[in-house]
Motif scaffolding. Sequence first.
Motif, PDB file in Angstrom:
ATOM      1  N   ILE A 183     -16.197 -41.976  -7.421  1.00  0.00           N
ATOM      2  CA  ILE A 183     -15.828 -40.552  -7.466  1.00  0.00           C
ATOM      3  C   ILE A 183     -14.974 -40.222  -6.258  1.00  0.00           C
ATOM      4  N   MET A 184     -15.400 -40.790  -5.110  1.00  0.00           N
ATOM      5  CA  MET A 184     -14.672 -40.511  -3.885  1.00  0.00           C
ATOM      6  C   MET A 184     -13.246 -41.031  -3.992  1.00  0.00           C
ATOM      7  N   VAL A 185     -13.136 -42.272  -4.440  1.00  0.00           N
ATOM      8  CA  VAL A 185     -11.805 -42.870  -4.563  1.00  0.00           C
ATOM      9  C   VAL A 185     -10.946 -42.064  -5.524  1.00  0.00           C
ATOM     10  N   VAL A 186     -11.562 -41.628  -6.621  1.00  0.00           N
ATOM     11  CA  VAL A 186     -10.810 -40.865  -7.628  1.00  0.00           C
ATOM     12  C   VAL A 186     -10.315 -39.555  -7.036  1.00  0.00           C
ATOM     13  N   LEU A 210      -9.121 -31.728  -7.893  1.00  0.00           N
ATOM     14  CA  LEU A 210     -10.326 -32.422  -8.315  1.00  0.00           C
ATOM     15  C   LEU A 210     -11.587 -31.945  -7.614  1.00  0.00           C
ATOM     16  N   THR A 211     -11.432 -31.122  -6.570  1.00  0.00           N
ATOM     17  CA  THR A 211     -12.645 -30.641  -5.918  1.00  0.00           C
ATOM     18  C   THR A 211     -13.390 -29.668  -6.822  1.00  0.00           C
ATOM     19  N   THR A 250      -1.722 -37.716  -6.322  1.00  0.00           N
ATOM     20  CA  THR A 250      -1.200 -38.290  -7.554  1.00  0.00           C
ATOM     21  C   THR A 250       0.204 -37.758  -7.862  1.00  0.00           C
ATOM     22  N   SER A 251       0.942 -38.597  -8.609  1.00  0.00           N
ATOM     23  CA  SER A 251       2.295 -38.184  -8.956  1.00  0.00           C
ATOM     24  C   SER A 251       2.344 -37.538 -10.339  1.00  0.00           C
ATOM     25  N   GLY A 252       1.174 -37.260 -10.911  1.00  0.00           N
ATOM     26  CA  GLY A 252       1.179 -36.735 -12.273  1.00  0.00           C
ATOM     27  C   GLY A 252       1.402 -35.223 -12.337  1.00  0.00           C
ATOM     28  N   LYS A 253       1.747 -34.787 -13.564  1.00  0.00           N
ATOM     29  CA  LYS A 253       1.957 -33.352 -13.793  1.00  0.00           C
ATOM     30  C   LYS A 253       1.032 -32.897 -14.904  1.00  0.00           C
ATOM     31  N   PRO A 254       0.666 -31.647 -14.953  1.00  0.00           N
ATOM     32  CA  PRO A 254      -0.227 -31.195 -16.025  1.00  0.00           C
ATOM     33  C   PRO A 254       0.416 -31.409 -17.391  1.00  0.00           C
TER      34      PRO A 254
END
Lengths: 118, 433
Positions: free
Chosen positions: B134-137, B120-121, B144-148
Amino acid sequence: MNATYDTPRRLILNLEMDEVLSSVAETIKNFAVIYLVDISEVPDFNTMYELYDPSTVMFFFRNKHIMIDLGTGNNNKINWALKDKQEFIDIVETVYRGARKGRGLVIAPKDYSTKYRY
Amino acid sequence: MEEDIDGDIEDIEALNYDDLDNVSKLQKSQRFTDIMQKVEAALQNGSDISNHGMVLEDDPEYQLIVDCNVLSVDIENEIVIIHNFIRDKYRLKFPELESLVHHPIDYARVVKKIGNEMDLTLVDLEGLLPSAIIMVVSVTASTTSGKPLPEDVLQKTIDACDRALALDAAKKKVLDFVESRMSYIAPNLSAIVGSAVAAKLMGTAGGLSALAKMPACNVQLLGAKKKNLAGFSTATSQFRVGYLEQTEIFQSTPPPLRMRACRLLAAKSTLAARVDSTRGDPSGTAGRSFREEIHKKIEKWQEPPPAKQPKPLPVPDSEPKKKRGGRRLRKMKERYAVTDMRKLANRMLFGVPEESSLGDGLGEGYGMLGQAGSGKLRVSVGQSKLAAKVAKRFKEKSYGSSGATSGLTSSLAFTPVQVYISKHEFIGANLML
């Protein structure tokens, strides 16, 4: 109805009583009126009421002098400077109640036997 | 029962459909395109004041505005559906995002910006969200445990986001149109709250008559945000105010009076809406007078309290004491009343010397108590009204306090005996009167 008799010569001491009287005047105006009399200007009653102290408070109701038993021995007047406003109001109220009932002598709510000072 | 379950399963499956079009139909519908065309045309033409003479209902513009109101509500619902769709798809990639960003349009924008990016940077969320969020996100994204997502799912998600944003833009257009016509449609309401807020209120309510039918407390809550973003304190959240918060009147009241001002505003604007819905005052003077009233009231609230006058004391004994009466007072007075025994003791028979406690005329005199010729054989202490209560209390105190009394003991055993005193018991006894 009551009247005070003051000498102007000892002003500093007298102001205490004057202060109390002036602050109380508005509060008790429904049943008492305060007259300030300078005994050097009006000496007519000095012998009759024995007005020799720096400040003297006497009470009159319908032209009759009302006596108060303060415990000091002299029931005719308060001849020291009473500093507490509420005490003074209490005395005036007691005098008023008693005088309206026709009493010539009322008993003050507080005893001043060892406490009075010039 | 089984049919219902099947129906439910179908609904759940519908949400999992890959194709957005099966779920969200509004944008493709004829109605939508018609109204949007008309709105755009009308926006370009500018307001037409010559329509004032016509009865409102016949005016095609009025009909258009009514349709716009209904449409804006529909668009809102549609956006919610699309938001759910996007959310379901994007869960595989970034599940925590939905709890951080609640607003559907913001969510859609963020999803579009992030896309399939894992780091996310590299993504710039400036301007889309407040910087705190934005910072929290960013922080959550790093853990995060998500995958593309696979390419086609991603494409569909981005499409859905585009649709949501397009719907949002359409809604804005509709609202702008309604707002520009506001002073014509509802002059009184817009005189009080301003045309923007009036348009929003009408849009959310679903029409002017719907708004007029609402009670004022509901009008106050139209547009109120409920959810609080994760981690932020609720201490600053303004409670129970909706679109009315944006009105000029509300903003210009000092914070301590805001709740009262809000209620006042809601009440008066509801009245104005009712006037408008019946076209009672097309010129808007009622609305302006309401506004004046509101201003005056708020001014009055801000006045300092009148200065305290020192009151002189009332004349002593001039106001008689307010004496109370009634059963309660009578019972209270009974406790101190003169009892029969005392009455008898106070009187004396003529020519008969009374007895006294110490004998021979010393001590307390007993008067007619216990005298032979008094006409009473005994003096019964029968004042059961009072004595019963006292006896009960006494009983409770001495027998009830010890917790060891078993449940089998009956209170009959402790009934105090009715006392009748004979002459002999009397002499030497204390007169307990």
